[in-house]
Design a protein around this motif. Structure first.
Motif, PDB file in Angstrom:
ATOM      1  N   LEU A  36       6.654 -94.395 -45.891  1.00  0.00           N
ATOM      2  CA  LEU A  36       7.162 -95.007 -44.917  1.00  0.00           C
ATOM      3  C   LEU A  36       7.580 -95.896 -45.259  1.00  0.00           C
ATOM      4  N   GLY A  37       7.251 -96.888 -46.415  1.00  0.00           N
ATOM      5  CA  GLY A  37       8.687 -97.925 -46.788  1.00  0.00           C
ATOM      6  C   GLY A  37       9.485 -97.025 -47.911  1.00  0.00           C
ATOM      7  N   TYR A  38       9.826 -96.402 -48.224  1.00  0.00           N
ATOM      8  CA  TYR A  38      10.634 -95.810 -48.785  1.00  0.00           C
ATOM      9  C   TYR A  38      11.704 -95.116 -47.475  1.00  0.00           C
ATOM     10  N   VAL A  39      10.737 -94.751 -46.778  1.00  0.00           N
ATOM     11  CA  VAL A  39      11.627 -93.578 -45.573  1.00  0.00           C
ATOM     12  C   VAL A  39      12.291 -95.299 -44.866  1.00  0.00           C
ATOM     13  N   SER A  40      12.011 -96.092 -44.959  1.00  0.00           N
ATOM     14  CA  SER A  40      12.498 -97.760 -44.328  1.00  0.00           C
ATOM     15  C   SER A  40      13.964 -97.887 -44.690  1.00  0.00           C
ATOM     16  N   ILE A  41      14.482 -97.784 -46.258  1.00  0.00           N
ATOM     17  CA  ILE A  41      15.003 -97.885 -46.804  1.00  0.00           C
ATOM     18  C   ILE A  41      16.056 -97.110 -47.307  1.00  0.00           C
ATOM     19  N   LEU A  42      15.684 -95.375 -47.490  1.00  0.00           N
ATOM     20  CA  LEU A  42      16.555 -94.480 -46.784  1.00  0.00           C
ATOM     21  C   LEU A  42      17.244 -94.449 -46.271  1.00  0.00           C
ATOM     22  N   ALA A  43      16.361 -94.832 -44.766  1.00  0.00           N
ATOM     23  CA  ALA A  43      16.560 -94.905 -42.643  1.00  0.00           C
ATOM     24  C   ALA A  43      17.904 -96.232 -42.770  1.00  0.00           C
TER      25      ALA A  43
END
Length: 179
Positions: A99-106
Motif C-alpha cells: 500500500l505504500g508502493y501503491v501510494s507512491i505510484l498513484a
C-alpha cells in the motif's frame, strides 16, 4: 520606515484573514499612499498586465483539473483518482508493504496528469490515508508518506513550477515539457 509600513500592512492584512494576493495588493496601495505616489492607473495597469499571461492561465486550470478528476463527472464511480489507486494496487499491491508502493505510484500517475502538488495531495490524501489506516498503517506515517511523495509532483511534467519558470525566464514552455 518604508519597510515598516510595508511589513505592517502585509502582516496586518493577513492577520485579519485577507488572502495573500489581496494582502500584497493592500500593502502595495499602502506603500503608494505612504510615498505620496498613489496612482490608480498604475495600479490597474499592473493588475491587468500580471493577469495577461497566456502560459500562466494553465496554473488555475491544473488545480481545477485535479478537482474534476477527483469528482468523477457524476458517474458515481468516484472519479479517476480511485481508478488510479485501483490500477496501482493491481500492479504492486500484492507485495509486502504494497500500500505504500501503491501510494507512491498513484502519486506519480496523478502528478503527471495534474502538475500540482496541492491538488495531488488533496485528491489522493483523501483516498489513500483512510485506506492505509484501515489496512493497519499508522495515520501519522501514512500522512507523512503522502506528503513526502507529493514533493515529486512539481517536477513531473506538466508542472506548475515549470510553467512559472518558463514564463519568468522567457523560456519556451513547450520546450520545457519536451525536455
Amino acid at each position: 520606515m518604508t519597510l515598516v509600513v510595508f511589513l505592517a500592512s502585509l502582516v496586518g492584512s493577513m492577520a485579519i484573514g485577507l488572502p495573500i494576493c489581496f494582502s500584497l495588493l493592500f500593502s502595495g496601495v499602502c506603500m503608494m499612499l505612504f510615498m505620496n505616489g498613489f496612482n490608480s492607473q498604475i495600479l490597474s495597469q499592473n493588475l491587468f498586465s500580471g493577469a495577461d499571461s497566456f502560459s500562466m492561465m494553465a496554473v488555475p486550470f491544473f488545480i481545477l483539473a485535479g478537482g474534476f478528476l477527483n469528482k468523477g463527472g457524476g458517474t458515481g464511480k468516484g472519479g479517476i483518482t480511485k481508478r488510479i489507486v485501483n490500477a496501482a494496487n493491481a500492479m504492486v499491491g500484492h507485495v509486502r508493504g504494497g500500500l505504500g508502493y501503491v501510494s507512491i505510484l498513484a502519486i506519480l500517475l496523478f502528478a503527471s496528469m495534474v502538475g500540482s502538488a496541492v491538488a495531488s495531495t488533496a485528491a489522493l490524501g483523501a483516498i489513500l490515508i483512510p485506506m492505509m489506516v484501515r489496512a493497519g498503517y499508522n495515520r501519522d506515517k501514512s500522512t507523512g508518506l503522502i506528503a513526502a511523495g507529493n514533493i515529486l509532483s512539481p517536477i513531473m511534467p506538466p508542472s506548475v513550477p515549470m510553467i512559472i519558470f518558463g514564463v519568468q525566464a522567457s523560456v519556451s514552455v513547450t520546450s520545457l515539457f519536451m525536455a
